[in-house]
Design a protein around this motif. Structure first.
Motif, PDB file in Angstrom:
ATOM      1  N   ASN A 157      15.221 -69.200   5.166  1.00 28.49           N
ATOM      2  CA  ASN A 157      16.740 -68.733   4.213  1.00 28.49           C
ATOM      3  C   ASN A 157      17.683 -68.439   5.607  1.00 28.49           C
ATOM      4  O   ASN A 157      17.896 -68.105   6.284  1.00 28.49           O
ATOM      5  N   ILE A 158      18.602 -69.660   4.883  1.00 27.87           N
ATOM      6  CA  ILE A 158      20.219 -70.177   5.524  1.00 27.87           C
ATOM      7  C   ILE A 158      21.278 -69.499   4.271  1.00 27.87           C
ATOM      8  O   ILE A 158      21.115 -70.574   3.456  1.00 27.87           O
ATOM      9  N   LYS A 159      21.920 -68.707   4.097  1.00 30.38           N
ATOM     10  CA  LYS A 159      22.617 -68.164   3.638  1.00 30.38           C
ATOM     11  C   LYS A 159      24.729 -69.153   3.954  1.00 30.38           C
ATOM     12  O   LYS A 159      24.801 -69.363   4.577  1.00 30.38           O
ATOM     13  N   LYS A 160      24.899 -69.026   3.047  1.00 32.17           N
ATOM     14  CA  LYS A 160      26.036 -70.122   2.831  1.00 32.17           C
ATOM     15  C   LYS A 160      27.361 -69.024   3.854  1.00 32.17           C
ATOM     16  O   LYS A 160      27.132 -67.994   3.162  1.00 32.17           O
ATOM     17  N   GLY A 161      27.582 -69.853   4.228  1.00 33.47           N
ATOM     18  CA  GLY A 161      28.609 -69.056   4.774  1.00 33.47           C
ATOM     19  C   GLY A 161      27.904 -68.704   7.350  1.00 33.47           C
ATOM     20  O   GLY A 161      28.956 -68.102   7.748  1.00 33.47           O
ATOM     21  N   GLU A 162      26.864 -68.781   6.731  1.00 32.57           N
ATOM     22  CA  GLU A 162      26.147 -68.284   8.067  1.00 32.57           C
ATOM     23  C   GLU A 162      25.948 -69.124   8.939  1.00 32.57           C
ATOM     24  O   GLU A 162      26.204 -70.090   9.682  1.00 32.57           O
ATOM     25  N   GLN A 163      26.784 -68.761   9.748  1.00 34.75           N
ATOM     26  CA  GLN A 163      26.311 -69.718  11.476  1.00 34.75           C
ATOM     27  C   GLN A 163      24.781 -69.205  11.962  1.00 34.75           C
ATOM     28  O   GLN A 163      24.616 -68.343  11.946  1.00 34.75           O
ATOM     29  N   PHE A 164      24.555 -70.420  12.045  1.00 35.93           N
ATOM     30  CA  PHE A 164      23.134 -70.840  12.395  1.00 35.93           C
ATOM     31  C   PHE A 164      22.990 -71.693  13.089  1.00 35.93           C
ATOM     32  O   PHE A 164      21.579 -72.131  14.370  1.00 35.93           O
ATOM     33  N   CYS A 165      24.156 -72.272  13.725  1.00 36.55           N
ATOM     34  CA  CYS A 165      24.556 -73.220  15.326  1.00 36.55           C
ATOM     35  C   CYS A 165      25.407 -73.666  15.924  1.00 36.55           C
ATOM     36  O   CYS A 165      26.367 -72.991  15.319  1.00 36.55           O
ATOM     37  N   ASP A 166      25.258 -73.967  16.976  1.00 38.62           N
ATOM     38  CA  ASP A 166      26.648 -74.586  17.422  1.00 38.62           C
ATOM     39  C   ASP A 166      26.649 -75.665  18.172  1.00 38.62           C
ATOM     40  O   ASP A 166      25.287 -76.455  18.528  1.00 38.62           O
ATOM     41  N   PHE A 167      27.756 -76.267  19.171  1.00 35.16           N
ATOM     42  CA  PHE A 167      27.252 -77.683  19.694  1.00 35.16           C
ATOM     43  C   PHE A 167      27.313 -78.163  20.776  1.00 35.16           C
ATOM     44  O   PHE A 167      26.982 -76.413  21.892  1.00 35.16           O
ATOM     45  N   GLY A 168      25.897 -78.463  21.651  1.00 33.25           N
ATOM     46  CA  GLY A 168      25.508 -78.871  22.730  1.00 33.25           C
ATOM     47  C   GLY A 168      25.952 -78.907  23.703  1.00 33.25           C
ATOM     48  O   GLY A 168      26.930 -79.802  23.586  1.00 33.25           O
ATOM     49  N   ASN A 169      25.357 -78.777  24.988  1.00 31.02           N
ATOM     50  CA  ASN A 169      26.179 -79.341  26.040  1.00 31.02           C
ATOM     51  C   ASN A 169      25.545 -80.267  26.499  1.00 31.02           C
ATOM     52  O   ASN A 169      24.423 -80.891  25.555  1.00 31.02           O
ATOM     53  N   VAL A 170      25.830 -81.621  27.891  1.00 33.77           N
ATOM     54  CA  VAL A 170      25.584 -82.592  27.524  1.00 33.77           C
ATOM     55  C   VAL A 170      23.983 -82.265  27.981  1.00 33.77           C
ATOM     56  O   VAL A 170      23.452 -83.690  27.792  1.00 33.77           O
ATOM     57  N   GLU A 171      23.425 -81.893  28.173  1.00 31.10           N
ATOM     58  CA  GLU A 171      21.728 -81.361  29.472  1.00 31.10           C
ATOM     59  C   GLU A 171      21.127 -81.214  27.610  1.00 31.10           C
ATOM     60  O   GLU A 171      19.879 -81.700  27.939  1.00 31.10           O
ATOM     61  N   GLU A 172      21.503 -81.282  26.958  1.00 30.13           N
ATOM     62  CA  GLU A 172      20.499 -80.640  25.292  1.00 30.13           C
ATOM     63  C   GLU A 172      20.640 -81.369  24.939  1.00 30.13           C
ATOM     64  O   GLU A 172      20.234 -81.196  23.111  1.00 30.13           O
ATOM     65  N   ASN A 173      21.522 -81.874  24.765  1.00 27.99           N
ATOM     66  CA  ASN A 173      22.103 -82.463  23.043  1.00 27.99           C
ATOM     67  C   ASN A 173      22.617 -84.094  23.834  1.00 27.99           C
ATOM     68  O   ASN A 173      22.976 -84.555  22.860  1.00 27.99           O
ATOM     69  N   GLY A 174      21.154 -84.579  24.048  1.00 26.37           N
ATOM     70  CA  GLY A 174      21.621 -86.078  24.266  1.00 26.37           C
ATOM     71  C   GLY A 174      22.297 -87.111  25.190  1.00 26.37           C
ATOM     72  O   GLY A 174      22.478 -87.823  25.288  1.00 26.37           O
ATOM     73  N   SER A 175      23.020 -86.171  26.084  1.00 22.00           N
ATOM     74  CA  SER A 175      23.851 -86.613  27.082  1.00 22.00           C
ATOM     75  C   SER A 175      25.052 -87.357  26.379  1.00 22.00           C
ATOM     76  O   SER A 175      25.730 -88.447  26.774  1.00 22.00           O
TER      77      SER A 175
ATOM     78  N   LEU B  45      21.855 -82.882   8.146  1.00 18.29           N
ATOM     79  CA  LEU B  45      21.275 -82.649   9.361  1.00 18.29           C
ATOM     80  C   LEU B  45      22.344 -82.374   9.852  1.00 18.29           C
ATOM     81  O   LEU B  45      23.616 -82.909  10.132  1.00 18.29           O
ATOM     82  N   PHE B  46      22.213 -81.675  11.021  1.00 15.77           N
ATOM     83  CA  PHE B  46      23.084 -81.140  11.903  1.00 15.77           C
ATOM     84  C   PHE B  46      22.120 -81.761  13.327  1.00 15.77           C
ATOM     85  O   PHE B  46      21.446 -81.040  13.670  1.00 15.77           O
ATOM     86  N   GLY B  47      23.261 -82.535  14.633  1.00 12.84           N
ATOM     87  CA  GLY B  47      22.525 -82.811  15.340  1.00 12.84           C
ATOM     88  C   GLY B  47      23.108 -82.596  16.712  1.00 12.84           C
ATOM     89  O   GLY B  47      24.894 -82.298  16.611  1.00 12.84           O
ATOM     90  N   HIS B  48      23.049 -82.706  18.196  1.00 13.26           N
ATOM     91  CA  HIS B  48      23.614 -82.560  19.251  1.00 13.26           C
ATOM     92  C   HIS B  48      23.993 -80.904  19.270  1.00 13.26           C
ATOM     93  O   HIS B  48      25.127 -80.925  19.898  1.00 13.26           O
ATOM     94  N   LEU B  49      23.165 -79.949  18.857  1.00 10.71           N
ATOM     95  CA  LEU B  49      23.410 -79.144  19.493  1.00 10.71           C
ATOM     96  C   LEU B  49      22.544 -78.481  20.568  1.00 10.71           C
ATOM     97  O   LEU B  49      22.277 -78.749  21.058  1.00 10.71           O
ATOM     98  N   SER B  50      22.964 -77.523  20.276  1.00 11.87           N
ATOM     99  CA  SER B  50      22.335 -76.000  21.669  1.00 11.87           C
ATOM    100  C   SER B  50      20.632 -76.017  21.272  1.00 11.87           C
ATOM    101  O   SER B  50      20.458 -75.398  20.545  1.00 11.87           O
ATOM    102  N   LEU B  51      20.402 -75.778  22.752  1.00 10.96           N
ATOM    103  CA  LEU B  51      19.088 -76.005  22.120  1.00 10.96           C
ATOM    104  C   LEU B  51      18.615 -74.727  22.205  1.00 10.96           C
ATOM    105  O   LEU B  51      17.255 -74.564  21.687  1.00 10.96           O
TER     106      LEU B  51
END
Length: 212
Positions: free
Chosen positions: A149-167, A132-138
């Motif tokens: 499919n998500i490959k090993k080493g693939e960037q598929f998300c990033d850290f979200g800001n406070v407006e979209e990551n549950g504050s 599970l990857f939580g608090h991401l960018s919307l």
């Protein structure tokens, strides 16, 4: 492959404590998202650290900031953190540590919750498990579908800001699960201390993957 860019030779991490032992983290700081963000940023800058790490099976006072985890009037509110948090800069890239398929995703948009969330399904020989990857960018939830499919080493998300990551201050909640138990786009990331053994049986230590 780690889930974030980290060079052990040049980058520094620090352990962050969100239990009652940390007397520098006041209820006033916890209760104000801007102050909480500044608190994390200042710690990282002072220690010249790229990331703050911690949390697996940590009994945290910080969850008093949100009714999502219950309140202190209850016999036992949820305070036991089940994953590992990686605190850092907003939009920090996140990578898949091994081949995977998207199991599910959701915008858990309650104050204190995960915000944007993606859950991956992995298979290691004959063993199936989930991450599970939580608090991401919307925006990470756009254009994806169950079974992708998500490959090993693939960037598929990033850290979200406070407006979209549950504050929350920008960070990644990373958690491994043996069984999804019919959850879709969500899975408990905070439990009751009295049920710690139950959660230990269900949730492996994420440091198996992170190796910080």
């Amino acid at each position: 492959m780690s889930v974030v860019d980290f060079d052990k030779k040049s980058d520094k991490i620090i352990a962050l404590d969100f239990t009652q032992k940390n007397t520098s983290l006041s209820s006033e700081i916890i209760g104000n998202t801007t102050s909480f963000c500044n608190y994390i940023d200042d710690l990282l800058k002072f220690k010249d650290a790229k990331f703050g790490i911690g949390g697996y099976m940590e009994n945290r006072t910080v969850y008093a900031r949100s009714e999502h985890f219950g309140n202190d009037k209850e016999i036992e509110p949820r305070r036991l953190h089940l994953g590992v948090d990686i605190w850092g800069a907003v939009h920090t890239p996140i990578y898949s540590f091994m081949d995977a398929k998207i199991h599910s995703f959701a915008f858990n948009n309650t104050f204190g919750d995960y915000g944007a969330t993606i859950i991956l399904k992995h298979k290691l020989e004959e063993v199936v498990f989930y991450s599970l990857f939580g608090h991401l960018s919307l925006k990470n939830l756009e254009g994806i579908a169950k079974g992708d499919n998500i490959k090993k080493g693939e960037q598929f998300c990033d850290f979200g800001n406070v407006e979209e990551n549950g504050s929350w201050p920008p960070h990644l909640h990373f958690q491994l699960m043996c069984d999804m138990e019919n959850y879709i786009g969500d899975y408990p990331g905070v439990g009751k201390l009295s049920e710690k053994q139950k959660w230990l049986d269900k949730i492996p230590n994420p440091n198996i993957v992170l190796k910080f």
